[in-house]
Design a protein around this motif. Structure first.
Motif, PDB file in Angstrom:
ATOM      1  N   ARG A 178       0.829  -1.214   0.000  1.00 54.14           N
ATOM      2  CA  ARG A 178       0.000   0.000   0.000  1.00 54.14           C
ATOM      3  C   ARG A 178       0.862   1.263   0.000  1.00 54.14           C
ATOM      4  O   ARG A 178       0.517   2.254  -0.628  1.00 54.14           O
ATOM      5  N   ILE A 179       1.981   1.223   0.698  1.00 55.78           N
ATOM      6  CA  ILE A 179       2.904   2.365   0.649  1.00 55.78           C
ATOM      7  C   ILE A 179       3.479   2.508  -0.754  1.00 55.78           C
ATOM      8  O   ILE A 179       3.681   3.619  -1.253  1.00 55.78           O
ATOM      9  N   GLY A 180       3.737   1.376  -1.428  1.00 55.83           N
ATOM     10  CA  GLY A 180       4.219   1.422  -2.807  1.00 55.83           C
ATOM     11  C   GLY A 180       3.225   2.106  -3.730  1.00 55.83           C
ATOM     12  O   GLY A 180       3.613   2.840  -4.640  1.00 55.83           O
ATOM     13  N   VAL A 181       1.939   1.855  -3.524  1.00 57.25           N
ATOM     14  CA  VAL A 181       0.920   2.537  -4.324  1.00 57.25           C
ATOM     15  C   VAL A 181       1.008   4.046  -4.123  1.00 57.25           C
ATOM     16  O   VAL A 181       0.953   4.831  -5.083  1.00 57.25           O
ATOM     17  N   LEU A 182       1.153   4.477  -2.876  1.00 54.88           N
ATOM     18  CA  LEU A 182       1.260   5.912  -2.593  1.00 54.88           C
ATOM     19  C   LEU A 182       2.483   6.507  -3.268  1.00 54.88           C
ATOM     20  O   LEU A 182       2.423   7.606  -3.835  1.00 54.88           O
ATOM     21  N   SER A 183       3.615   5.802  -3.221  1.00 54.99           N
ATOM     22  CA  SER A 183       4.832   6.342  -3.822  1.00 54.99           C
ATOM     23  C   SER A 183       4.664   6.500  -5.328  1.00 54.99           C
ATOM     24  O   SER A 183       5.142   7.480  -5.909  1.00 54.99           O
ATOM     25  N   ARG A 184       3.974   5.563  -5.992  1.00 49.16           N
ATOM     26  CA  ARG A 184       3.753   5.687  -7.435  1.00 49.16           C
ATOM     27  C   ARG A 184       2.874   6.900  -7.745  1.00 49.16           C
ATOM     28  O   ARG A 184       3.056   7.556  -8.768  1.00 49.16           O
ATOM     29  N   VAL A 185       1.902   7.169  -6.885  1.00 48.97           N
ATOM     30  CA  VAL A 185       1.039   8.330  -7.097  1.00 48.97           C
ATOM     31  C   VAL A 185       1.857   9.617  -7.032  1.00 48.97           C
ATOM     32  O   VAL A 185       1.774  10.475  -7.920  1.00 48.97           O
ATOM     33  N   TYR A 186       2.672   9.766  -5.995  1.00 53.59           N
ATOM     34  CA  TYR A 186       3.410  11.017  -5.811  1.00 53.59           C
ATOM     35  C   TYR A 186       4.487  11.200  -6.873  1.00 53.59           C
ATOM     36  O   TYR A 186       4.792  12.334  -7.263  1.00 53.59           O
ATOM     37  N   VAL A 187       5.067  10.105  -7.365  1.00 56.56           N
ATOM     38  CA  VAL A 187       6.070  10.224  -8.431  1.00 56.56           C
ATOM     39  C   VAL A 187       5.426  10.766  -9.701  1.00 56.56           C
ATOM     40  O   VAL A 187       6.044  11.556 -10.429  1.00 56.56           O
ATOM     41  N   ARG A 188       4.189  10.380  -9.973  1.00 53.53           N
ATOM     42  CA  ARG A 188       3.532  10.756 -11.225  1.00 53.53           C
ATOM     43  C   ARG A 188       2.581  11.925 -11.064  1.00 53.53           C
ATOM     44  O   ARG A 188       1.808  12.238 -11.977  1.00 53.53           O
ATOM     45  N   LEU A 189       2.663  12.590  -9.950  1.00 54.70           N
ATOM     46  CA  LEU A 189       1.762  13.707  -9.681  1.00 54.70           C
ATOM     47  C   LEU A 189       2.151  14.917 -10.523  1.00 54.70           C
ATOM     48  O   LEU A 189       3.316  15.253 -10.660  1.00 54.70           O
ATOM     49  N   ARG A 190       1.154  15.561 -11.101  1.00 52.03           N
ATOM     50  CA  ARG A 190       1.380  16.828 -11.781  1.00 52.03           C
ATOM     51  C   ARG A 190       0.183  17.738 -11.524  1.00 52.03           C
ATOM     52  O   ARG A 190      -0.868  17.280 -11.071  1.00 52.03           O
ATOM     53  N   ARG A 191       0.361  19.001 -11.830  1.00 52.45           N
ATOM     54  CA  ARG A 191      -0.676  19.977 -11.508  1.00 52.45           C
ATOM     55  C   ARG A 191      -1.196  20.596 -12.803  1.00 52.45           C
ATOM     56  O   ARG A 191      -0.426  21.112 -13.616  1.00 52.45           O
ATOM     57  N   VAL A 192      -2.493  20.537 -12.987  1.00 49.58           N
ATOM     58  CA  VAL A 192      -3.132  21.098 -14.167  1.00 49.58           C
ATOM     59  C   VAL A 192      -4.300  21.961 -13.718  1.00 49.58           C
ATOM     60  O   VAL A 192      -5.213  21.478 -13.036  1.00 49.58           O
ATOM     61  N   GLU A 193      -4.261  23.248 -14.089  1.00 48.04           N
ATOM     62  CA  GLU A 193      -5.331  24.193 -13.750  1.00 48.04           C
ATOM     63  C   GLU A 193      -5.648  24.172 -12.261  1.00 48.04           C
ATOM     64  O   GLU A 193      -6.801  24.155 -11.842  1.00 48.04           O
ATOM     65  N   GLY A 194      -4.585  24.154 -11.465  1.00 42.63           N
ATOM     66  CA  GLY A 194      -4.755  24.241 -10.018  1.00 42.63           C
ATOM     67  C   GLY A 194      -5.175  22.967  -9.333  1.00 42.63           C
ATOM     68  O   GLY A 194      -5.516  22.991  -8.145  1.00 42.63           O
ATOM     69  N   VAL A 195      -5.170  21.836 -10.051  1.00 44.12           N
ATOM     70  CA  VAL A 195      -5.618  20.564  -9.463  1.00 44.12           C
ATOM     71  C   VAL A 195      -4.486  19.554  -9.574  1.00 44.12           C
ATOM     72  O   VAL A 195      -3.843  19.433 -10.620  1.00 44.12           O
TER      73      VAL A 195
END
Length: 343
Positions: A178-195
């Motif tokens: 489950r921590i691995g899932v979180l790490s994949r989310v944060y690695v691929r996080l980007r911001r578009v139109e304030g979201v």
């Protein structure tokens, strides 16, 4: 000074003919002032025009500044230099002074206009930098808030696991996944139109790839992924990734006993207003009504489906194996709350 110029320039017209008209008016008023001060400034026909040229060049474009220089030169030669009421300048010294003034005036107009443009560019850069800093601060605040909630959720899951039967190794392995899932989310996080968003295709395909490398090993089980590219809110991505991870790992644990071969197919589709995550396997299917393992994974998935305001359906496949489908609304209103998981 900068704030005064900003207020003045924001209230002045942008039309060229209007700027030229205001320039003509200011030069005319300056000429009247020079005429009124003639007893004091009779030796300095150009002096009072210099501040006006500077102000016009700061407020308007370069053309207005050059026009003000030309008009002030004509006024000075016509009204204040001998012989008066003529454009001809009789004295050689006066002609030299006139030429020096014109050169100086054009230099002042060009320099003041360059200063205005540099000030506008600096202000624009400052506004962009301030907006970028505000955006970064907001993103950091949201990420910190999300990390806090994700850690609370993991703690709640660990608390739930502690009350279930099972080995400590199973609990540790589940937490790591489950921590691995979180790490994949944060690695691929980007911001578009304030979201803060995560692309579903890259995220889920990398999840399947990591499971293939780290969990399957040499087992004769193939895992495939067919994923539509959908922008997911960060919280939705965490929930979807956790459910997908649980479904695939559960299939690997229980659907293919005794080294049995098979395949697991993951798909993620956007169907009108719904997003659909589906995991199918061709394993042994459901062997009994009792949940296999501790049942913690199933409880976590049902809880996440509720947070997504969706449904989690489990049904046997007609030929063999199992199909599990997660459906949830794709609209922004259907995003999960930033609430910690209930313990």
């Amino acid at each position: 000074m900068e704030s005064i110029l900003r207020r003045l320039s924001s209230n002045l017209p942008d039309v060229v003919w209007a700027q030229y008209g205001i320039t003509l008016l200011l030069i005319g008023l300056t000429a009247l002032l020079r005429y009124a001060l003639d007893p004091l400034l009779f030796k300095y026909p150009f002096l009072v025009f210099i501040p006006t040229i500077f102000v016009i060049s700061l407020l308007f474009d370069r053309g207005s500044g050059y026009l003000s220089v030309a008009l002030s030169g004509l006024c000075s030669a016509w009204f204040f230099m001998k012989p008066e009421w003529q454009l001809w300048i009789a004295e050689p010294g006066d002609r030299l002074a006139f030429l020096i003034y014109m050169a100086l005036g054009f230099g002042i107009a060009g320099g003041a206009n360059a200063l205005r443009r540099a000030n506008e560019q600096l202000r624009l850069s400052w506004d962009q930098l301030s907006a970028a800093n505000a955006e970064k601060d907001l993103m950091l605040h949201e990420i910190h808030h999300r990390i806090r909630n994700d850690l609370q959720q993991i703690c709640a899951q660990l608390t739930l696991a502690a009350h279930k039967s099972g080995t400590g190794q199973d609990i540790v392995n589940g937490t790591i996944e489950r921590i691995g899932v979180l790490s994949r989310v944060y690695v691929r996080l980007r911001r578009v139109e304030g979201v803060n968003i995560v692309g579903s295709r890259d995220f889920l395909e990398s999840l399947v790839e990591d499971i293939q490398l780290g969990v399957i090993g040499v087992r004769p089980v193939a895992v495939s992924a067919e994923v539509d590219d959908v922008d997911l809110d960060m919280g939705v991505a965490v929930a979807v990734g956790t459910v997908a991870n649980e479904l695939i790992t559960n299939a690997l644990k229980y659907a293919f006993p005794d080294g049995r071969s098979g395949r697991i197919d993951l798909s993620f589709r956007k169907e009108e207003t719904e997003c659909v995550l589906r995991v199918c396997d061709d394993g042994v299917g459901i062997l009994s009504d009792r949940p296999q393992g501790t049942g913690l994974g199933g409880r976590i998935m049902r809880q996440l489906a509720m947070q997504l305001r969706g449904s989690l359906d489990l049904e046997p496949r007609p030929e063999q194996g199992l199909k599990v489908t997660l459906r949830f609304p794709c609209c922004r209103e259907a995003l999960p709350d930033d609430r910690p998981a209930a313990s």
